[in-house]
Design a protein around this motif. Structure first.
Motif, PDB file in Angstrom:
ATOM      1  N   SER A  49      96.505  74.564 116.937  1.00 48.25           N
ATOM      2  CA  SER A  49      97.889  75.005 117.120  1.00 48.25           C
ATOM      3  C   SER A  49      98.867  74.145 116.324  1.00 48.25           C
ATOM      4  O   SER A  49      99.949  74.596 115.953  1.00 48.25           O
ATOM      5  CB  SER A  49      98.254  74.969 118.609  1.00 48.25           C
ATOM      6  OG  SER A  49      98.345  73.630 119.087  1.00 48.25           O
ATOM      7  N   VAL A  50      98.483  72.900 116.043  1.00 44.82           N
ATOM      8  CA  VAL A  50      99.328  72.036 115.214  1.00 44.82           C
ATOM      9  C   VAL A  50      99.245  72.465 113.753  1.00 44.82           C
ATOM     10  O   VAL A  50     100.231  72.463 113.014  1.00 44.82           O
ATOM     11  CB  VAL A  50      98.911  70.559 115.371  1.00 44.82           C
ATOM     12  CG1 VAL A  50      99.743  69.662 114.449  1.00 44.82           C
ATOM     13  CG2 VAL A  50      99.061  70.124 116.813  1.00 44.82           C
ATOM     14  N   GLY A  51      98.040  72.864 113.320  1.00 38.88           N
ATOM     15  CA  GLY A  51      97.865  73.323 111.947  1.00 38.88           C
ATOM     16  C   GLY A  51      96.462  73.050 111.435  1.00 38.88           C
ATOM     17  O   GLY A  51      95.719  72.259 112.015  1.00 38.88           O
ATOM     18  N   THR A  52      96.109  73.726 110.359  1.00 38.68           N
ATOM     19  CA  THR A  52      94.793  73.519 109.728  1.00 38.68           C
ATOM     20  C   THR A  52      94.915  73.131 108.256  1.00 38.68           C
ATOM     21  O   THR A  52      93.919  72.846 107.617  1.00 38.68           O
ATOM     22  CB  THR A  52      93.943  74.799 109.824  1.00 38.68           C
ATOM     23  OG1 THR A  52      94.634  75.880 109.181  1.00 38.68           O
ATOM     24  CG2 THR A  52      93.679  75.170 111.281  1.00 38.68           C
ATOM     25  N   ALA A  72      88.335  66.186 120.577  1.00 36.73           N
ATOM     26  CA  ALA A  72      87.488  67.353 120.845  1.00 36.73           C
ATOM     27  C   ALA A  72      86.056  67.137 120.402  1.00 36.73           C
ATOM     28  O   ALA A  72      85.127  67.709 120.988  1.00 36.73           O
ATOM     29  CB  ALA A  72      88.070  68.585 120.141  1.00 36.73           C
ATOM     30  N   SER A  73      85.854  66.322 119.363  1.00 40.24           N
ATOM     31  CA  SER A  73      84.531  66.233 118.741  1.00 40.24           C
ATOM     32  C   SER A  73      83.485  65.632 119.664  1.00 40.24           C
ATOM     33  O   SER A  73      82.325  66.063 119.665  1.00 40.24           O
ATOM     34  CB  SER A  73      84.615  65.413 117.445  1.00 40.24           C
ATOM     35  OG  SER A  73      85.345  66.122 116.459  1.00 40.24           O
ATOM     36  N   TYR A 108      85.352  74.047 109.778  1.00 42.63           N
ATOM     37  CA  TYR A 108      86.393  73.137 110.261  1.00 42.63           C
ATOM     38  C   TYR A 108      86.424  73.088 111.781  1.00 42.63           C
ATOM     39  O   TYR A 108      86.555  72.014 112.385  1.00 42.63           O
ATOM     40  CB  TYR A 108      87.750  73.600 109.721  1.00 42.63           C
ATOM     41  CG  TYR A 108      88.926  72.733 110.107  1.00 42.63           C
ATOM     42  CD1 TYR A 108      89.217  71.562 109.411  1.00 42.63           C
ATOM     43  CD2 TYR A 108      89.751  73.083 111.171  1.00 42.63           C
ATOM     44  CE1 TYR A 108      90.294  70.766 109.762  1.00 42.63           C
ATOM     45  CE2 TYR A 108      90.836  72.288 111.529  1.00 42.63           C
ATOM     46  CZ  TYR A 108      91.099  71.143 110.823  1.00 42.63           C
ATOM     47  OH  TYR A 108      92.170  70.345 111.181  1.00 42.63           O
ATOM     48  N   VAL A 109      86.274  74.235 112.418  1.00 40.86           N
ATOM     49  CA  VAL A 109      86.402  74.319 113.866  1.00 40.86           C
ATOM     50  C   VAL A 109      85.126  73.888 114.578  1.00 40.86           C
ATOM     51  O   VAL A 109      85.162  73.117 115.542  1.00 40.86           O
ATOM     52  CB  VAL A 109      86.790  75.750 114.292  1.00 40.86           C
ATOM     53  CG1 VAL A 109      86.752  75.894 115.816  1.00 40.86           C
ATOM     54  CG2 VAL A 109      88.171  76.102 113.759  1.00 40.86           C
ATOM     55  N   ALA A 157      91.511  73.731 120.329  1.00 43.10           N
ATOM     56  CA  ALA A 157      92.548  74.765 120.242  1.00 43.10           C
ATOM     57  C   ALA A 157      93.930  74.127 120.076  1.00 43.10           C
ATOM     58  O   ALA A 157      94.771  74.623 119.315  1.00 43.10           O
ATOM     59  CB  ALA A 157      92.506  75.657 121.480  1.00 43.10           C
ATOM     60  N   LEU A 158      94.165  73.018 120.768  1.00 44.25           N
ATOM     61  CA  LEU A 158      95.440  72.309 120.604  1.00 44.25           C
ATOM     62  C   LEU A 158      95.586  71.776 119.183  1.00 44.25           C
ATOM     63  O   LEU A 158      96.673  71.829 118.591  1.00 44.25           O
ATOM     64  CB  LEU A 158      95.527  71.155 121.611  1.00 44.25           C
ATOM     65  CG  LEU A 158      95.698  71.559 123.082  1.00 44.25           C
ATOM     66  CD1 LEU A 158      95.598  70.325 123.977  1.00 44.25           C
ATOM     67  CD2 LEU A 158      97.026  72.277 123.290  1.00 44.25           C
TER      68      LEU A 158
END
Length: 419
Positions: free
Chosen positions: A284-287, A308-309, A75-76, A280-281
């Protein structure tokens, strides 16, 4: 008696577009394409065992332990980044074709046929193997790219990045607006979520337990209801990345990894930290999100992940080019090049393997292989694909689908055997 001067020679016409010989290929592009192929499979395999209706909701809530760790890593570091990397390569391929084949009517006819053939491959792939196909979107965006080819080259990176970022910001703004709605608005989204959940349950049942005909009918429904609706977002984003990729190749950055090490080092120094902060932001919202019941936070996280991608994909590209510019890494990385030369064949083959393993008409492993097991499966299959690519290309000039694609594109059957 004077001798008349010979008539002037006619101007040399550009060579007709033709398939690129292996000796003239840019190996760096094939290496990056092979690497991107691995990431695409890591991302896609989850959706052979999970309904497409859950796309965008984050990590599967059923994942725990090692499976959750694997899901988090994909995911990251993979999700969203590798389709962007692959899209950069598509734009580079367009620029390479236009440079070698000229930009006249012959090239345009060839490129239109190329995109039409790719569109056909994509529709068949979506219907017969996996409804999450992206080839149809690439084909349509490729035709749009051809239409924009008259724009000044210096404007392409700004227009491309701006187009991509605008769509990501639209998603981000939508998430902010929905998060600010009063609590009584949740009833509407809960009803939508119930409808999506029912569709997801029906899709899971058809793909996990149905025969081939039932699975094919479900794939067609999912393709029309999920994938085609996503084109409104995907097409302009893909077009923007295509423009960036075309500019990168035309700028000469991809020609010589050794000579361009400084430029790619500077690009990595900017893009990787920027992408890491944005990701990272998003985290921080959720996964994990409960679909439309948490539409606001879900869109916020997805919008930040989209932003980010693009820098992360450019960062990955930079690291690969830096590796190719060093003696220690150039040789092992070059092993990916044959797989990159057969990317279309391998992309479709990955879907064939995964659908056979996970769908009900095959081994029926839908929902039975955790995320860690899926990652292991991808690594094994990809290693076999790399090895098979070396064997195949020692005997044949193209992969099977690449050969067919060139035949349809150029209107003549290219020789297959290596002389």
């Amino acid at each position: 008696m004077s001798i008349a001067a010979p008539p002037p020679l006619p101007p040399r016409l550009p060579a007709a577009p033709a398939p690129t010989d292996s000796a003239r290929r840019l190996q760096a592009l094939d290496v990056v394409r092979g690497f991107a192929l691995l990431g695409i499979f890591l991302m896609n395999i989850e959706w052979f065992s999970r309904p497409l209706q859950a796309m965008g909701t984050g990590i599967d809530p059923a994942a725990a332990g090692l499976d959750r760790a694997a899901a988090w890593a994909v995911y990251v570091f993979v999700q969203g980044k590798f389709w962007v990397l692959f899209s950069l390569l598509f734009g580079m391929g367009f620029a390479l074709m236009s440079a070698r084949g000229g930009q006249g009517p012959a090239f345009r006819r060839t490129y239109v046929r190329r995109c039409v053939a790719l569109l056909g491959f994509g529709v068949l792939h979506a219907t017969l193997l996996w409804s999450g196909d992206i080839l149809h979107a690439y084909a349509i965006a490729g035709l749009m790219l051809l239409a924009l080819d008259g724009i000044a080259e210096r404007a392409w990176p700004w227009l491309g990045a701006g187009l991509y970022a605008t769509l990501a910001l639209v998603v981000l703004a939508g998430g902010a607006v929905l998060s600010a709605l009063p609590p009584d608005a949740g009833a509407t989204f809960a009803a939508l979520a119930d409808e999506v959940d029912a569709d997801a349950a029906a899709a899971s049942a058809a793909l996990a337990h149905g025969d081939w005909w039932q699975a094919t009918a479900q794939r067609a429904r999912d393709f029309l209801a999920v994938a085609m609706q996503g084109l409104m977002m995907l097409l302009p984003m893909a077009l923007g990345v295509f423009m960036l990729g075309a500019w990168l190749l035309r700028s000469g950055r991809m020609d010589d990894p050794v000579a361009q090490r400084g430029w790619f080092a500077r690009l990595a120094a900017w893009t990787l930290p920027t992408g890491a902060v944005l990701m990272a932001l998003s985290l921080s919202v959720g996964t994990r999100f409960d679909g439309m019941r948490e539409a606001g936070p879900m869109l916020l996280a997805n919008g930040l992940a989209m932003l980010a991608s693009l820098p992360l994909a450019l960062g990955y590209l930079s690291l690969l080019m830096l590796g190719l510019g060093t003696r220690a890494l150039a040789r092992p990385l070059s092993w990916l090049a044959p797989a990159g030369r057969m990317a279309l064949t391998h992309y479709l083959l990955q879907s064939l393997v995964a659908s056979t393993l996970f769908y009900g008409y095959g081994l029926g492993l839908w929902g039975q292989v955790g995320r860690a097991g899926q990652v292991l499966l991808v690594l094994v299959v990809f290693a076999l694909q790399v090895a098979a690519s070396h064997w195949w290309l020692a005997r044949f000039r193209f992969g099977p689908m690449e050969w067919l694609w060139r035949w349809l594109s150029y209107g003549a059957r290219p020789p297959m055997r290596v002389r």
